[in-house]
Design a protein around this motif. Structure first.
Motif, PDB file in Angstrom:
ATOM      1  N   PRO A 286     -44.275 -29.448  -8.928  1.00  0.00           N
ATOM      2  CA  PRO A 286     -42.911 -29.725  -8.908  1.00  0.00           C
ATOM      3  C   PRO A 286     -42.464 -28.883  -8.909  1.00  0.00           C
ATOM      4  O   PRO A 286     -42.247 -27.675  -9.514  1.00  0.00           O
ATOM      5  CB  PRO A 286     -42.341 -30.701  -9.521  1.00  0.00           C
ATOM      6  N   GLY A 287     -41.320 -28.757  -7.476  1.00  0.00           N
ATOM      7  CA  GLY A 287     -40.614 -27.145  -7.255  1.00  0.00           C
ATOM      8  C   GLY A 287     -41.601 -26.579  -6.125  1.00  0.00           C
ATOM      9  O   GLY A 287     -41.073 -25.057  -6.303  1.00  0.00           O
ATOM     10  N   GLN A 288     -42.395 -26.542  -6.282  1.00  0.00           N
ATOM     11  CA  GLN A 288     -43.459 -25.751  -5.995  1.00  0.00           C
ATOM     12  C   GLN A 288     -44.019 -25.557  -4.300  1.00  0.00           C
ATOM     13  O   GLN A 288     -44.012 -26.634  -3.701  1.00  0.00           O
ATOM     14  CB  GLN A 288     -44.481 -25.653  -6.756  1.00  0.00           C
ATOM     15  N   VAL A 289     -43.974 -25.461  -3.322  1.00  0.00           N
ATOM     16  CA  VAL A 289     -44.495 -24.621  -1.963  1.00  0.00           C
ATOM     17  C   VAL A 289     -46.598 -24.583  -1.921  1.00  0.00           C
ATOM     18  O   VAL A 289     -45.949 -23.574  -2.224  1.00  0.00           O
ATOM     19  CB  VAL A 289     -44.038 -24.523  -1.015  1.00  0.00           C
ATOM     20  N   ARG A 290     -46.964 -25.285  -1.125  1.00  0.00           N
ATOM     21  CA  ARG A 290     -48.625 -23.850  -0.807  1.00  0.00           C
ATOM     22  C   ARG A 290     -47.640 -23.402   0.379  1.00  0.00           C
ATOM     23  O   ARG A 290     -47.674 -23.885   1.952  1.00  0.00           O
ATOM     24  CB  ARG A 290     -49.327 -25.088  -0.574  1.00  0.00           C
ATOM     25  N   VAL A 291     -48.576 -21.847   0.691  1.00  0.00           N
ATOM     26  CA  VAL A 291     -48.492 -21.495   1.403  1.00  0.00           C
ATOM     27  C   VAL A 291     -49.926 -20.826   2.480  1.00  0.00           C
ATOM     28  O   VAL A 291     -50.604 -20.984   1.352  1.00  0.00           O
ATOM     29  CB  VAL A 291     -47.616 -19.711   1.543  1.00  0.00           C
ATOM     30  N   ARG A 292     -50.150 -21.505   3.588  1.00  0.00           N
ATOM     31  CA  ARG A 292     -51.323 -20.697   4.238  1.00  0.00           C
ATOM     32  C   ARG A 292     -50.822 -19.256   4.792  1.00  0.00           C
ATOM     33  O   ARG A 292     -49.955 -18.495   5.304  1.00  0.00           O
ATOM     34  CB  ARG A 292     -51.703 -21.617   5.782  1.00  0.00           C
ATOM     35  N   VAL A 293     -51.834 -17.852   3.829  1.00  0.00           N
ATOM     36  CA  VAL A 293     -51.641 -16.856   3.935  1.00  0.00           C
ATOM     37  C   VAL A 293     -52.257 -16.499   5.177  1.00  0.00           C
ATOM     38  O   VAL A 293     -53.214 -16.448   5.480  1.00  0.00           O
ATOM     39  CB  VAL A 293     -51.316 -16.162   3.047  1.00  0.00           C
TER      40      VAL A 293
ATOM     41  N   VAL B  60     -51.762 -20.354  -1.091  1.00  0.00           N
ATOM     42  CA  VAL B  60     -51.126 -19.347  -2.629  1.00  0.00           C
ATOM     43  C   VAL B  60     -49.680 -20.367  -3.174  1.00  0.00           C
ATOM     44  O   VAL B  60     -49.553 -20.951  -1.643  1.00  0.00           O
ATOM     45  CB  VAL B  60     -50.434 -17.757  -2.152  1.00  0.00           C
ATOM     46  N   VAL B  61     -49.733 -20.270  -4.120  1.00  0.00           N
ATOM     47  CA  VAL B  61     -48.368 -22.000  -3.855  1.00  0.00           C
ATOM     48  C   VAL B  61     -47.951 -20.536  -5.001  1.00  0.00           C
ATOM     49  O   VAL B  61     -47.888 -20.321  -5.862  1.00  0.00           O
ATOM     50  CB  VAL B  61     -48.938 -22.799  -5.271  1.00  0.00           C
ATOM     51  N   VAL B  62     -46.494 -21.298  -5.129  1.00  0.00           N
ATOM     52  CA  VAL B  62     -45.306 -20.198  -4.765  1.00  0.00           C
ATOM     53  C   VAL B  62     -43.902 -21.236  -5.400  1.00  0.00           C
ATOM     54  O   VAL B  62     -44.223 -22.389  -4.553  1.00  0.00           O
ATOM     55  CB  VAL B  62     -44.658 -18.985  -3.925  1.00  0.00           C
ATOM     56  N   GLY B  63     -43.854 -21.161  -6.099  1.00  0.00           N
ATOM     57  CA  GLY B  63     -41.797 -21.817  -6.476  1.00  0.00           C
ATOM     58  C   GLY B  63     -40.954 -21.574  -5.430  1.00  0.00           C
ATOM     59  O   GLY B  63     -41.287 -20.424  -4.878  1.00  0.00           O
ATOM     60  N   GLU B  64     -40.531 -22.759  -4.798  1.00  0.00           N
ATOM     61  CA  GLU B  64     -39.737 -22.374  -3.397  1.00  0.00           C
ATOM     62  C   GLU B  64     -38.760 -21.790  -3.757  1.00  0.00           C
ATOM     63  O   GLU B  64     -38.002 -21.134  -2.490  1.00  0.00           O
ATOM     64  CB  GLU B  64     -39.137 -24.262  -3.141  1.00  0.00           C
ATOM     65  N   ASP B  65     -37.627 -21.629  -4.825  1.00  0.00           N
ATOM     66  CA  ASP B  65     -37.273 -21.030  -4.721  1.00  0.00           C
ATOM     67  C   ASP B  65     -37.433 -19.074  -5.064  1.00  0.00           C
ATOM     68  O   ASP B  65     -36.631 -17.427  -4.387  1.00  0.00           O
ATOM     69  CB  ASP B  65     -36.502 -20.740  -6.287  1.00  0.00           C
ATOM     70  N   GLU B  66     -39.076 -18.703  -5.367  1.00  0.00           N
ATOM     71  CA  GLU B  66     -39.282 -17.131  -4.971  1.00  0.00           C
ATOM     72  C   GLU B  66     -40.125 -17.294  -3.056  1.00  0.00           C
ATOM     73  O   GLU B  66     -39.905 -15.744  -3.495  1.00  0.00           O
ATOM     74  CB  GLU B  66     -39.974 -16.944  -5.688  1.00  0.00           C
ATOM     75  N   LEU B  67     -40.106 -18.165  -2.449  1.00  0.00           N
ATOM     76  CA  LEU B  67     -39.991 -17.079  -1.752  1.00  0.00           C
ATOM     77  C   LEU B  67     -38.946 -17.046  -0.467  1.00  0.00           C
ATOM     78  O   LEU B  67     -37.883 -17.296  -0.908  1.00  0.00           O
ATOM     79  CB  LEU B  67     -40.055 -18.878  -0.289  1.00  0.00           C
TER      80      LEU B  67
ATOM     81  N   ARG C 131     -42.405 -10.280 -14.222  1.00  0.00           N
ATOM     82  CA  ARG C 131     -40.569 -10.968 -14.764  1.00  0.00           C
ATOM     83  C   ARG C 131     -41.381 -12.042 -14.233  1.00  0.00           C
ATOM     84  O   ARG C 131     -41.563 -12.575 -13.469  1.00  0.00           O
ATOM     85  CB  ARG C 131     -39.793 -10.902 -13.244  1.00  0.00           C
ATOM     86  N   GLY C 132     -40.348 -12.816 -15.032  1.00  0.00           N
ATOM     87  CA  GLY C 132     -40.552 -14.597 -15.012  1.00  0.00           C
ATOM     88  C   GLY C 132     -39.988 -15.252 -13.574  1.00  0.00           C
ATOM     89  O   GLY C 132     -39.250 -14.760 -12.663  1.00  0.00           O
ATOM     90  N   ALA C 133     -39.975 -16.309 -13.723  1.00  0.00           N
ATOM     91  CA  ALA C 133     -39.671 -17.613 -12.082  1.00  0.00           C
ATOM     92  C   ALA C 133     -38.090 -16.744 -11.853  1.00  0.00           C
ATOM     93  O   ALA C 133     -37.403 -16.430 -11.045  1.00  0.00           O
ATOM     94  CB  ALA C 133     -39.242 -18.766 -12.466  1.00  0.00           C
ATOM     95  N   GLY C 134     -37.545 -17.355 -12.788  1.00  0.00           N
ATOM     96  CA  GLY C 134     -35.403 -16.962 -13.235  1.00  0.00           C
ATOM     97  C   GLY C 134     -34.873 -15.892 -12.099  1.00  0.00           C
ATOM     98  O   GLY C 134     -34.507 -15.962 -10.972  1.00  0.00           O
ATOM     99  N   GLU C 135     -35.451 -14.589 -12.828  1.00  0.00           N
ATOM    100  CA  GLU C 135     -35.694 -13.508 -11.870  1.00  0.00           C
ATOM    101  C   GLU C 135     -35.785 -13.335 -11.116  1.00  0.00           C
ATOM    102  O   GLU C 135     -35.872 -12.309  -9.996  1.00  0.00           O
ATOM    103  CB  GLU C 135     -35.761 -12.891 -12.893  1.00  0.00           C
TER     104      GLU C 135
END
Lengths: 327, 327
Positions: free
Chosen positions: A29-36, A102-109, A265-269
């Motif tokens: 939850p809260g993540q997306v997967r990206v084809r690099v 790669v799987v990343v938090g949606e807010d970090e993209l 750094r953590g996800a929030g930052e």
């Protein structure tokens, strides 16, 4: 489901690098997967390969890669998210970027700049997020200030020079390569060749901000060169970690010494910085004010050759690994 | 027109201190003249007396005094100004505060808290402006963070403890005097007695912000005690100015080392801080949330005795010199 990835089998020289198969990561939850499509190499990858810079907790320990560009492939079930499969994105991760997915938090993209090849976009996140965070967020660099950039031919150095020019700073840069300095001059930077000595005597006026990846003996020279109210950003310790310090310089000139690294750094930052970068910096790529500096694009099969070139220090800008023959 | 002032005749022990007559300073545009009722002593006065801390350019070189409280006596001709003769004010100056009159830029004056004796108000500017600037402006201390204050029994230490308590920080303080620590406990500070050793082993959890006037060997311990994202405010070097530094600590924990001194600041910076302090901090004195800590009030004729007491390090809070027998 399996995917291909760059894998470090233990610690050592380039012989520990191989392309292998690993499980394709699942989307939480809260993540997306990206084809690099493409992922740049960094000096941190070399340190990690030698066993001296392990991935922080929560990130793949065997798969290197701090940045990537690609297309959103999957979002978590029916989660409301601003991303749709097919969106062109880029981002910074604590590890695992040099894989097919790669799987990343949606807010970090971060959206990839419109009209830019993904193999160019892959050279943006680490250099430009680090330079933006250091110069704008931490050092509060202002128009008319004097900025000294060490290792000016690196990915970080060329990104910092472009941001410094945009802000309107007067810029000096050091490098042990006259050829790199000549190329960096295009970003408005006056070069100081340190192949035969130090930089201190070549700087004739105090500077307001220094972007330093050297540390060691350069630390004292940096403190001496700073003007009152100056800020020293410490982003690496290529010249060593021990320094005899004259605290009087820090006190009397009211200096700030600011250590900054992205990786732990953590996800929030990460999310806050990604949002700010999306608004303030991505448009500058779309308008041609900023450009990623790519030394060369290699097929991912040539990853060892990439490590060797970076280790030999004969690159200007980023080495990008491409997963796509058609990108 | 003449006025009386504390004068340093050369550099040395308390024998160089005398009360003398000097010309009353004239008021230039944008300035007001204040009749000083009381002026506190600072450790900087001792250093200046010994010839090791000259007044910055533009300030009286022979008359010490970094802070004062009094009444506005004159404004420049018909200048529009927010001050009227008789207004009770206090302020920070680069020198010359220990005189019957002091001339100050109108924007650098701060109203004395209502209902407070001017001999108490004289103990506010240096300590509380410095602590406010360090903790709030520079270190951005937040509720719930852990704050370590060195020399907790000093004027600066007790001011920082009160501001830290107001912000909601958890506070530790060091002193070589158990008696001072007992008194500082009233401000909510857990004491660490350093009369027989260091402080590092007495701090069991990392701290977020350190207010340091020691420098020297304490520098390394401070860096080790800081949590990731921690800030070290360097305000003095009582323990020496040379320090072997492990830059890894600064880099890896993303620390900030911030040097800060008030005295050399220019008029613009002083005015900005005075305005912010007037709005944010002066009301807290009027509501009894903050209190200036006065060790004793001496008639100005006893200024030598004041120096001796401060030098012997047996004070808690400020020594205030009073020009007014009726204040």
């Amino acid at each position: 489901m399996q995917m291909r990835a760059v894998i470090f089998d233990g610690a050592g020289g380039t012989e520990v690098i191989r392309l292998g198969e690993v499980p394709k990561p699942a989307v939480a939850p809260g993540q997306v997967r990206v084809r690099v499509h493409a992922a740049a190499l960094n000096r941190a990858d070399l340190m990690q390969r030698r066993g001296r810079y392990p991935a922080p907790p929560g990130w793949p320990s065997q798969i290197p890669g701090l940045e990537f560009a690609g297309e959103v492939e999957a979002v978590y079930r029916d989660d409301a998210t601003r991303w749709t499969p097919g969106d062109r994105v880029m981002g910074l991760v604590g590890g695992g970027g040099q894989a097919e997915y790669v799987v990343v938090g949606e807010d970090e993209l971060i959206p990839a700049p419109e009209g830019m090849a993904l193999s160019d976009a892959a050279a943006i996140p680490e250099s430009f997020l680090t330079a933006y965070d250091a110069l704008v967020v931490r050092a509060r660099l202002r128009e008319g200030e004097r900025l000294l950039i060490h290792a000016a031919g690196s990915g970080l150095g060329t990104a910092a020079a472009q941001l410094g020019r945009r802000i309107g700073a007067a810029m000096l840069g050091t490098s042990r390569s006259a050829a790199k300095l000549a190329r960096a001059a295009v970003f408005g930077l006056s070069g100081i060749d340190t192949s035969e000595g130090g930089f201190r005597d070549a700087v004739h006026e105090p500077v307001d901000v220094i972007l330093d990846v050297l540390g060691g003996a350069a630390f004292r020279d940096n403190l001496e060169l700073l003007a009152p109210g100056g800020r020293l950003l410490l982003l690496g310790l290529l010249a060593g970690s021990s320094a005899e310090t004259d605290l009087q310089l820090i006190l009397r000139k009211r200096l700030e010494v600011i250590g900054t690294v992205m990786r732990p750094r953590g996800a929030g930052e990460r999310a806050r910085l990604a949002r700010e970068f999306t608004d303030a910096v991505v448009p500058l790529f779309e308008h041609g004010v900023l450009v990623p500096v790519v030394d060369r694009v290699l097929p991912v099969e040539d990853v060892r050759q990439g490590h060797e070139a970076l280790e030999a220090n004969d690159t200007f800008g980023k080495i990008v690994l491409s997963w796509e023959s058609d990108d």
